[in-house]
Design a protein around this motif. Structure first.
Motif, PDB file in Angstrom:
ATOM      1  N   GLU A 164       0.829  -1.202   0.000  1.00  9.30           N
ATOM      2  CA  GLU A 164       0.000   0.000   0.000  1.00  9.30           C
ATOM      3  C   GLU A 164       0.865   1.254   0.000  1.00  9.30           C
ATOM      4  O   GLU A 164       0.579   2.214  -0.725  1.00  9.30           O
ATOM      5  CB  GLU A 164      -0.927  -0.004   1.211  1.00  9.30           C
ATOM      6  CG  GLU A 164      -2.006  -1.065   1.130  1.00  9.30           C
ATOM      7  CD  GLU A 164      -2.789  -1.232   2.420  1.00  9.30           C
ATOM      8  OE1 GLU A 164      -2.536  -0.485   3.395  1.00  9.30           O
ATOM      9  OE2 GLU A 164      -3.652  -2.120   2.450  1.00  9.30           O
ATOM     10  N   ALA A 165       1.929   1.255   0.796  1.00 15.20           N
ATOM     11  CA  ALA A 165       2.834   2.407   0.839  1.00 15.20           C
ATOM     12  C   ALA A 165       3.436   2.659  -0.539  1.00 15.20           C
ATOM     13  O   ALA A 165       3.503   3.808  -0.996  1.00 15.20           O
ATOM     14  CB  ALA A 165       3.939   2.182   1.874  1.00 15.20           C
ATOM     15  N   GLU A 166       3.842   1.599  -1.201  1.00 16.03           N
ATOM     16  CA  GLU A 166       4.419   1.732  -2.543  1.00 16.03           C
ATOM     17  C   GLU A 166       3.382   2.300  -3.526  1.00 16.03           C
ATOM     18  O   GLU A 166       3.702   3.154  -4.357  1.00 16.03           O
ATOM     19  CB  GLU A 166       4.918   0.374  -3.050  1.00 16.03           C
ATOM     20  CG  GLU A 166       6.069  -0.207  -2.249  1.00 16.03           C
ATOM     21  CD  GLU A 166       7.436   0.349  -2.596  1.00 16.03           C
ATOM     22  OE1 GLU A 166       7.541   1.256  -3.458  1.00 16.03           O
ATOM     23  OE2 GLU A 166       8.412  -0.114  -1.997  1.00 16.03           O
ATOM     24  N   ALA A 167       2.139   1.834  -3.430  1.00 11.19           N
ATOM     25  CA  ALA A 167       1.085   2.323  -4.326  1.00 11.19           C
ATOM     26  C   ALA A 167       0.777   3.794  -4.067  1.00 11.19           C
ATOM     27  O   ALA A 167       0.641   4.584  -5.011  1.00 11.19           O
ATOM     28  CB  ALA A 167      -0.174   1.476  -4.170  1.00 11.19           C
ATOM     29  N   TYR A 168       0.682   4.181  -2.794  1.00 13.30           N
ATOM     30  CA  TYR A 168       0.453   5.592  -2.470  1.00 13.30           C
ATOM     31  C   TYR A 168       1.597   6.450  -3.013  1.00 13.30           C
ATOM     32  O   TYR A 168       1.368   7.554  -3.508  1.00 13.30           O
ATOM     33  CB  TYR A 168       0.347   5.807  -0.956  1.00 13.30           C
ATOM     34  CG  TYR A 168      -0.962   5.380  -0.351  1.00 13.30           C
ATOM     35  CD1 TYR A 168      -2.171   5.880  -0.811  1.00 13.30           C
ATOM     36  CD2 TYR A 168      -0.991   4.498   0.730  1.00 13.30           C
ATOM     37  CE1 TYR A 168      -3.379   5.514  -0.228  1.00 13.30           C
ATOM     38  CE2 TYR A 168      -2.194   4.125   1.318  1.00 13.30           C
ATOM     39  CZ  TYR A 168      -3.372   4.630   0.832  1.00 13.30           C
ATOM     40  OH  TYR A 168      -4.558   4.264   1.425  1.00 13.30           O
ATOM     41  N   TYR A 169       2.812   5.950  -2.908  1.00 13.10           N
ATOM     42  CA  TYR A 169       3.971   6.693  -3.407  1.00 13.10           C
ATOM     43  C   TYR A 169       3.875   6.902  -4.922  1.00 13.10           C
ATOM     44  O   TYR A 169       4.083   8.004  -5.415  1.00 13.10           O
ATOM     45  CB  TYR A 169       5.261   5.961  -3.031  1.00 13.10           C
ATOM     46  CG  TYR A 169       6.494   6.581  -3.620  1.00 13.10           C
ATOM     47  CD1 TYR A 169       6.910   7.850  -3.227  1.00 13.10           C
ATOM     48  CD2 TYR A 169       7.254   5.909  -4.558  1.00 13.10           C
ATOM     49  CE1 TYR A 169       8.045   8.433  -3.773  1.00 13.10           C
ATOM     50  CE2 TYR A 169       8.393   6.478  -5.101  1.00 13.10           C
ATOM     51  CZ  TYR A 169       8.785   7.738  -4.698  1.00 13.10           C
ATOM     52  OH  TYR A 169       9.903   8.311  -5.244  1.00 13.10           O
ATOM     53  N   GLU A 170       3.547   5.843  -5.649  1.00 14.90           N
ATOM     54  CA  GLU A 170       3.432   5.947  -7.109  1.00 14.90           C
ATOM     55  C   GLU A 170       2.385   6.991  -7.512  1.00 14.90           C
ATOM     56  O   GLU A 170       2.614   7.796  -8.414  1.00 14.90           O
ATOM     57  CB  GLU A 170       3.077   4.584  -7.708  1.00 14.90           C
ATOM     58  CG  GLU A 170       4.208   3.596  -7.660  1.00 14.90           C
ATOM     59  CD  GLU A 170       3.809   2.212  -8.144  1.00 14.90           C
ATOM     60  OE1 GLU A 170       2.754   2.084  -8.812  1.00 14.90           O
ATOM     61  OE2 GLU A 170       4.549   1.268  -7.850  1.00 14.90           O
ATOM     62  N   VAL A 171       1.241   6.974  -6.839  1.00 18.16           N
ATOM     63  CA  VAL A 171       0.187   7.944  -7.151  1.00 18.16           C
ATOM     64  C   VAL A 171       0.629   9.354  -6.770  1.00 18.16           C
ATOM     65  O   VAL A 171       0.383  10.315  -7.509  1.00 18.16           O
ATOM     66  CB  VAL A 171      -1.136   7.559  -6.449  1.00 18.16           C
ATOM     67  CG1 VAL A 171      -2.183   8.653  -6.618  1.00 18.16           C
ATOM     68  CG2 VAL A 171      -1.651   6.225  -6.981  1.00 18.16           C
ATOM     69  N   ALA A 172       1.294   9.496  -5.633  1.00 16.91           N
ATOM     70  CA  ALA A 172       1.766  10.816  -5.195  1.00 16.91           C
ATOM     71  C   ALA A 172       2.733  11.404  -6.212  1.00 16.91           C
ATOM     72  O   ALA A 172       2.616  12.578  -6.581  1.00 16.91           O
ATOM     73  CB  ALA A 172       2.428  10.716  -3.822  1.00 16.91           C
ATOM     74  N   VAL A 173       3.658  10.601  -6.692  1.00 16.38           N
ATOM     75  CA  VAL A 173       4.626  11.084  -7.682  1.00 16.38           C
ATOM     76  C   VAL A 173       3.910  11.482  -8.968  1.00 16.38           C
ATOM     77  O   VAL A 173       4.189  12.538  -9.550  1.00 16.38           O
ATOM     78  CB  VAL A 173       5.711  10.013  -7.952  1.00 16.38           C
ATOM     79  CG1 VAL A 173       6.551  10.369  -9.170  1.00 16.38           C
ATOM     80  CG2 VAL A 173       6.588   9.837  -6.723  1.00 16.38           C
ATOM     81  N   LEU A 174       2.974  10.670  -9.400  1.00 11.80           N
ATOM     82  CA  LEU A 174       2.230  10.963 -10.628  1.00 11.80           C
ATOM     83  C   LEU A 174       1.462  12.279 -10.508  1.00 11.80           C
ATOM     84  O   LEU A 174       1.552  13.147 -11.382  1.00 11.80           O
ATOM     85  CB  LEU A 174       1.269   9.811 -10.936  1.00 11.80           C
ATOM     86  CG  LEU A 174       0.405   9.962 -12.180  1.00 11.80           C
ATOM     87  CD1 LEU A 174       1.267   9.918 -13.432  1.00 11.80           C
ATOM     88  CD2 LEU A 174      -0.636   8.861 -12.219  1.00 11.80           C
ATOM     89  N   CYS A 175       0.739  12.456  -9.425  1.00 11.55           N
ATOM     90  CA  CYS A 175      -0.071  13.663  -9.250  1.00 11.55           C
ATOM     91  C   CYS A 175       0.782  14.903  -8.985  1.00 11.55           C
ATOM     92  O   CYS A 175       0.401  16.005  -9.371  1.00 11.55           O
ATOM     93  CB  CYS A 175      -1.064  13.474  -8.108  1.00 11.55           C
ATOM     94  SG  CYS A 175      -2.396  12.322  -8.478  1.00 11.55           S
TER      95      CYS A 175
END
Length: 122
Positions: A5-16
């Motif tokens: 979950e932490a990795e997924a939140y990170y990916e979305v944060a970087v994208l946005c």
């Protein structure tokens, strides 16, 4: 599970965070906060066999400091993130790209600590 979950939140944060939209910056910061909490949970779960449950982020920080002792930097990153939780998740105020970038960087540092602490080959 919390590591993923932490990795997924990170990916979305970087994208946005790369957007030009204030709404996307807010989403990036919000995801960074959630990712930081998930990363802290993953670290504590891997090292201590437990993680903090509840709204007291100071207690979560103390548990993370215990898991990462003597390194207090992961705890500093978690505090940096949770201190902005209200601003990014509940406030109607606009946020800046710089504010968002600081949160994404804090999450990136916390993710690095998480990867080190939760690597099954260590």
């Amino acid at each position: 599970m919390r590591r993923d979950e932490a990795e997924a939140y990170y990916e979305v944060a970087v994208l946005c965070a790369g957007s030009t939209s204030h709404a996307d910056w807010k989403a990036a910061g919000s995801n960074a906060v959630l990712g930081g909490i998930a990363a802290a949970d993953a670290i504590c779960g891997a090292v201590l066999g437990q993680h903090h449950v509840g709204e007291d982020h100071a207690q979560a920080r103390r548990l993370l400091d215990t898991a990462c002792s003597p390194d207090r930097q992961p705890g500093n990153q978690l505090t940096r993130l949770t201190d902005e939780k209200t601003n990014f998740q509940y406030s109607s105020a606009r946020v800046t790209r710089e504010q968002t970038s600081r949160l994404v960087l804090a999450l990136e540092r916390l993710i690095a600590a998480m990867r080190q602490k939760t690597d099954p080959s260590r």
